[in-house]
Motif scaffolding. Structure first.
Motif, PDB file in Angstrom:
ATOM      1  N   GLU A 256     -62.672 -66.869  61.576  1.00 10.97           N
ATOM      2  CA  GLU A 256     -63.414 -65.606  62.251  1.00 10.97           C
ATOM      3  C   GLU A 256     -63.023 -65.578  64.010  1.00 10.97           C
ATOM      4  O   GLU A 256     -63.454 -66.853  64.460  1.00 10.97           O
ATOM      5  CB  GLU A 256     -64.659 -65.402  61.969  1.00 10.97           C
ATOM      6  CG  GLU A 256     -65.090 -65.257  60.633  1.00 10.97           C
ATOM      7  CD  GLU A 256     -66.603 -64.837  60.383  1.00 10.97           C
ATOM      8  OE1 GLU A 256     -67.336 -64.811  61.172  1.00 10.97           O
ATOM      9  OE2 GLU A 256     -66.830 -65.021  59.252  1.00 10.97           O
ATOM     10  N   ASN A 268     -65.165 -67.829  66.621  1.00  8.44           N
ATOM     11  CA  ASN A 268     -66.539 -67.682  66.242  1.00  8.44           C
ATOM     12  C   ASN A 268     -66.837 -68.472  65.023  1.00  8.44           C
ATOM     13  O   ASN A 268     -67.769 -69.182  65.179  1.00  8.44           O
ATOM     14  CB  ASN A 268     -66.755 -66.191  65.786  1.00  8.44           C
ATOM     15  CG  ASN A 268     -68.200 -65.969  65.086  1.00  8.44           C
ATOM     16  OD1 ASN A 268     -69.365 -66.740  65.885  1.00  8.44           O
ATOM     17  ND2 ASN A 268     -68.436 -65.124  64.330  1.00  8.44           N
ATOM     18  N   GLU A 269     -66.271 -68.477  63.844  1.00  7.47           N
ATOM     19  CA  GLU A 269     -66.630 -69.206  62.678  1.00  7.47           C
ATOM     20  C   GLU A 269     -65.687 -69.605  61.652  1.00  7.47           C
ATOM     21  O   GLU A 269     -64.646 -68.953  61.731  1.00  7.47           O
ATOM     22  CB  GLU A 269     -67.656 -68.495  61.690  1.00  7.47           C
ATOM     23  CG  GLU A 269     -69.087 -68.591  61.766  1.00  7.47           C
ATOM     24  CD  GLU A 269     -69.983 -67.966  60.582  1.00  7.47           C
ATOM     25  OE1 GLU A 269     -70.701 -68.691  60.214  1.00  7.47           O
ATOM     26  OE2 GLU A 269     -69.389 -66.918  60.093  1.00  7.47           O
TER      27      GLU A 269
HETATM   28 MG    MG Z   1     -69.388 -64.977  60.065  1.00 10.47          MG
END
Ligand code: MG
Ligand code: ADP
Length: 375
Positions: A256, A268-269
């Motif tokens: 992500e 992000n992740e």
């Molecule tokens: Mg997430």
């Protein structure tokens, strides 16, 4: 060419029996595999399509040993399983994805370290153990920022957005939970994600870059392909490749990202499994993320991923379910996925809709007009 691969007719064990496990199982059944799912909830979504279920907690060592003994290969549908137990299971059972990927991705601190080591940017952040750390971190990062528990968060759970000093009081429940990270709030132009799959033979495949719209920190909608230019798509895929190689990925990894207006991209992740933002691939691609995942863990050659048609995927949360079902007679172009969870709780992921379309903007409008997602 001879290669060690798991043959059709073999048994795949899936740890976790939610919708991701269910969709993995459906893809595996297509190729003639048997499925045993381990989940504490009897008749969980995956159990509804599996051959058998071991009803036990995800960290129940004896149950995992039993699963390992009964299966030719073990995979998992989520990262919040117990690392030590998985590691032990991997000593006697075949767990091609290994346990290391779980160790890294179930803790945001390790995950950010790993992404940084892969040479990729993450949002500025500080590790926070207590209130004193938090104050120092806020002084450095500034408002607005987001405090996230290092472990156990999903769908925005375990997160507090801090806009000013007043919001500091809301952080207490998170800090008692254990270590946290404080992240700068990124003023992103778009959220993007990409799914990468790798098998034991080291073959890699990338799904198209998609665009994600979240409501209340929960994925609401995915647009495939992302409405960004080719250079951004290439950079996003390059980032995913870099991270996957650095982690020695086997299986599926969803990455992500945030895209800023000036083109800066932050990771992000990571999710070491099929991902909600990849559900569109069931209808829209030459192979779904679930089919490709099963091929990867069985060490089959990976299919070439092609986007056959652009698509929009929208989640159905508990509060949307009834209205969505009411729309079925009027929406023949909707592919309706209902996961089979017992209780349609508010904000709980109960299903999703995918629409294939050459007119993304029109489709977005018509989905909105259906009224299903008006809270
Ligand atoms: Mg997430
Ligand atoms: P989860 O594990 O719940 O998916 P995420 O870290 O992905 O946690 O956060 C969920 C959503 O919250 C993100 O997709 C994004 O919309 C928003 N968000 C999280 N962190 C940030 C950030 N640093 N800046 C801006 N938005 C964020």
């Amino acid at each position: 060419m001879s290669r060690e691969m798991i043959q059709p007719g073999s048994t795949i064990g899936i740890i976790g029996g939610g919708q991701l496990g269910k969709m993995m199982a459906l893809a595996a059944k297509e190729a003639g595999f048997r499925i045993i799912v381990l989940d504490p909830t009897p008749n969980c979504p995956c159990a509804q399509v599996a051959d058998d279920q071991v009803i036990a907690a995800y960290d129940d060592e004896a149950a995992l040993r039993q699963l390992g003994a009964r299966c030719d290969v073990i995979t998992y549908e989520f990262e919040n399983i117990d690392y030590e137990t998985l590691k032990k299971t991997a000593e006697s059972a075949h767990v091609p994805q290994g346990a290391e990927l779980i160790r890294v991705t179930q803790n945001r601190i390790y995950e950010k370290d790993a992404v940084t080591k892969a040479g990729v940017r993450v949002a500025p952040y500080k590790v926070v153990q207590n209130e004193a750390d938090l104050k120092a971190a806020v002084a450095e990062i500034g408002y607005p920022c987001i405090l996230k528990t290092a472990r156990g968060g999903y769908d925005g759970k375990g997160q507090v957005t801090l806009r000013d000093e007043k919001s500091l009081t809301e952080t207490r429940p998170l800090l008692v939970h254990g270590a946290c990270v404080l992240e700068k709030m990124i003023d992103f132009a778009k959220e993007l994600s990409v799914i990468i799959t790798r098998n034991e033979a080291g073959e890699t495949s990338l799904f198209p870059v998609v665009e994600n719209i979240h409501h209340d920190h929960i994925l609401h909608k995915t647009i495939a392909p992302a409405r960004v230019d080719g250079a951004v798509q290439e950079e996003v895929q390059q980032i995913a490749l870099q991270v996957a190689e650095s982690l020695n990925l086997v299986g599926t990894l969803a990455v992500e990202m945030f895209l800023e207006a000036d083109g800066t991209i932050y990771v992000n992740e990571l999710a070491p499994r099929p991902h909600n933002s990849g559900h569109y691939s069931i209808e829209a691609c030459s192979i779904s993320q679930f089919g490709q995942h099963i091929r990867a863990i069985c060490n089959w050659p990976l299919r070439k991923v092609e986007l056959l048609k652009p698509a929009v995927m929208v989640n159905l949360l508990g509060q949307h379910l009834e209205k969505a079902v009411g729309q079925i007679p009027y929406q023949p172009e909707w592919s309706v996925h209902i996961y089979g969870k017992k209780e349609a709780k508010y904000q709980r992921k109960m299903g999703h809709i995918t629409v294939l379309t050459d007119e993304i903007e029109e489709t977005l409008l018509s989905l909105e007009k259906s009224g299903v997602w008006q809270d």
